[in-house]
Design an enzyme around this catalytic site. Structure first.
Site, short mmCIF file in Angstrom:
data_model
loop_
_atom_site.label_atom_id
_atom_site.label_comp_id
_atom_site.label_asym_id
_atom_site.label_seq_id
_atom_site.Cartn_x
_atom_site.Cartn_y
_atom_site.Cartn_z
N ASP A 36 0.82 -1.22 0.00
CA ASP A 36 0.00 0.00 0.00
C ASP A 36 0.85 1.26 0.00
O ASP A 36 1.73 1.43 0.83
CB ASP A 36 -0.90 0.00 1.25
N ASP A 37 0.58 2.16 -0.96
CA ASP A 37 1.21 3.49 -1.01
C ASP A 37 2.72 3.45 -1.27
O ASP A 37 3.44 4.36 -0.86
CB ASP A 37 0.97 4.26 0.29
N CYS A 75 -6.70 4.18 -3.03
CA CYS A 75 -6.53 2.75 -2.73
C CYS A 75 -7.61 1.85 -3.32
O CYS A 75 -7.33 0.98 -4.14
CB CYS A 75 -6.46 2.55 -1.22
N HIS A 135 -10.25 -3.09 -0.96
CA HIS A 135 -10.07 -1.88 -0.13
C HIS A 135 -10.06 -2.20 1.35
O HIS A 135 -9.21 -1.69 2.10
CB HIS A 135 -11.18 -0.87 -0.42
N ASP A 340 -0.42 -0.01 -5.17
CA ASP A 340 -1.67 0.56 -5.69
C ASP A 340 -1.53 1.99 -6.18
O ASP A 340 -2.40 2.50 -6.86
CB ASP A 340 -2.79 0.45 -4.66
N HIS A 341 -0.43 2.68 -5.85
CA HIS A 341 -0.13 4.02 -6.38
C HIS A 341 1.14 4.51 -5.73
O HIS A 341 1.71 3.86 -4.85
CB HIS A 341 -1.27 5.02 -6.13
#
Length: 491
Positions: A36-37, A75, A135, A340-341
């Site tokens: 994540d992130d 997300c 999510h 995710d980004h």
């Protein structure tokens, strides 16, 4: 009853600890690791300050996509795009709750699989999700401050959804966890955006996720049925909380600050934001704002925390990959590491994701097939929506009829494949952004101007100056390709 319980525990321990039995099947397994992130702040992506030996070791055996872009820089929507290989066609698909909305209508199986995971499941695969794949941190739908429900976010995709809640009791409290069993939610935001507790790896939830994944791999090694195992780690998502030993890897005073501290020239501030997610942490020393940057000292503290979280999750990834090898499953398992980004670490005064700039949209993607003997870097433009078609293709499972993405298998075989389009589309903030090998073209459907932005990555990789004005001929040349990504989302 006590005797039966003892027998169950004994048998379970035998399964976990005994030597794995090779699986009798031809179709490969899939290990999908979601982080994540995670912006491309790894040694394997050229960041020589971050300590990421395990992900770098995986990269050395993988195809590393240096220009992978997510479809939505938030997300839940990004993960929905991954799972369905889809470009958004409604504004609901830009929301973190998009999978929630679909699940209400998809409790019963439909003719089309809800995700590529269900497509694998329909074709003989056993599917297990651990942690945050869609999510919700455990795959069940309930409010941040609510009790765990029994309503699945993706009711038809997973045979099992697992999360060890530890001292936190439910998924969202684990996701926003502090080492004392509290969370951002239980403390109502009265917490700093970082913590360096003197605890072991399992003193925070990602250590528990790794332990669960290792034990599950040891069990899966004893079955003949092929599997998809998704493992979703929480860090380096806010809060930047990690065991102190990972903070100790860094000298905070020597960490580099952003190379793009100023707001890009010739843009409207509506293209950025005031870091609302970051500012939810009420005990932070400073508040982020587009009006002025954070102090250098506090910026380094936050970068320190982010890097500590990267190193912490790196260690957990290493445990999972090691277990794959120890069980012998690596000989027949495709491994994907995906984020995710990205995340702005003070770039343009922003702390967070949620923009249509490279720093938010470009993220980590590695793919390792069992027959790869060494790593290679692939500099072609690819999108998150290409991952599902690739995995289905590599496993000889029928494609999704509704997929927007394409299999990157041709690029794995020939980096210079001339049929590849080299384009990725992203959507957010009333805007559609397209990236090509040289340019990023973004159009916003808003009243604020300028509503068109053009960046030339050949001379401005940091996207510090919008050159749309005066380069209308370039925009005109790019327009037909940009229109292919205009799904009618903004009208």
């Amino acid at each position: 009853m006590a005797k039966l319980k003892w027998i169950f525990i004994t048998c379970t321990l035998w399964i976990v600890n005994s030597k794995a039995i090779p699986q009798e099947k031809n179709q490969p397994n899939v290990l999908l690791i979601c982080v994540d992130d995670l912006l491309p702040a790894l040694g394997s992506y050229g960041n020589d300050e971050v300590k990421s030996p395990h992900m770098d070791a995986l990269a050395a055996q993988s195809a590393v996509f240096s220009r992978h872009y997510v479809t939505v820089p938030t997300c839940g929507a990004s993960r929905y795009s991954l799972l369905r290989s889809s470009l958004p066609r409604t504004t609901a698909e830009l929301s973190n709750t998009i999978a929630n909305r679909l699940s209400a209508a998809k409790q019963e199986k439909s003719t089309e699989p809800e995700t590529f995971i269900e497509q694998f499941r329909r074709n003989g695969y056993y599917t297990v999700g651990i942690g945050k794949i869609s999510h919700h941190p455990d795959g069940y739908i309930y409010p941040y401050s609510g009790s765990k429900s029994d309503r699945r976010e993706l009711p038809n995709s997973w045979d099992e959804m697992l999360l060890d809640y530890g001292n936190w009791g439910q998924g969202w409290d684990a996701f926003f966890a502090y080492a004392n069993g509290e969370s951002r939610t239980t403390k109502k935001g009265d917490v700093p955006p970082y913590e360096a507790a003197d605890v072991g790896d399992e003193g925070y939830p990602d250590g528990l996720i790794a332990r669960t994944a290792v034990n599950k791999l040891k069990m899966l090694a004893h079955q003949k049925q092929p599997f998809v195992l998704g493992v979703g780690f929480f860090k380096p998502h806010l809060p930047f909380n990690a065991p102190k030993k990972y903070w100790d890897l860094y000298d905070e005073d020597r960490l580099s600050l952003t190379s793009a501290p100023d707001i890009p020239k010739n843009i409207h501030r509506a293209s950025l934001h005031n870091s609302a997610e970051f500012n939810q942490y009420k005990l932070g020393e400073e508040k982020a704002s587009l009006d002025e940057p954070l102090s250098d000292a506090y910026s380094r503290k936050l970068i320190h925390g982010y890097y500590a979280c990267v190193s912490y999750v790196d260690e957990q990834v290493g445990k999972v990959v090691s277990a794959l090898k120890e069980t012998g499953l690596d000989k027949n398992t495709i491994v994907v590491l995906w984020s995710d980004h990205g995340w702005h670490l003070g770039d343009y005064h922003v702390w967070g994701k949620h923009t249509l700039f490279d720093r938010s949209l470009r993220s980590v993607l590695m793919l390792k097939t069992p027959d790869m003997t060494g790593g290679k870097q692939i500099d072609r433009v690819v999108s998150t929506i290409d991952i599902a078609p690739t995995l289905l293709d590599l496993c000889d499972v029928p494609a999704l009829s509704y997929a927007d993405g394409y299999s990157v298998k041709p690029l794995l075989q020939n980096i210079r494949d001339t049929s590849w389009k080299d384009v990725a589309y992203s959507y957010f903030k009333e805007g559609i952004s397209m990236v090509t090998p040289q340019y990023r073209l973004t159009r916003y459907f808003r009243k604020e101007t300028p509503a068109t932005e053009l960046y030339d990555h050949a001379v401005d990789t940091l996207e510090t100056k919008n050159i749309a004005e005066g380069n209308e001929h370039i925009i005109q040349e790019l327009n037909p390709l940009w229109e292919q990504g205009n799904t009618g989302l903004f009208r």
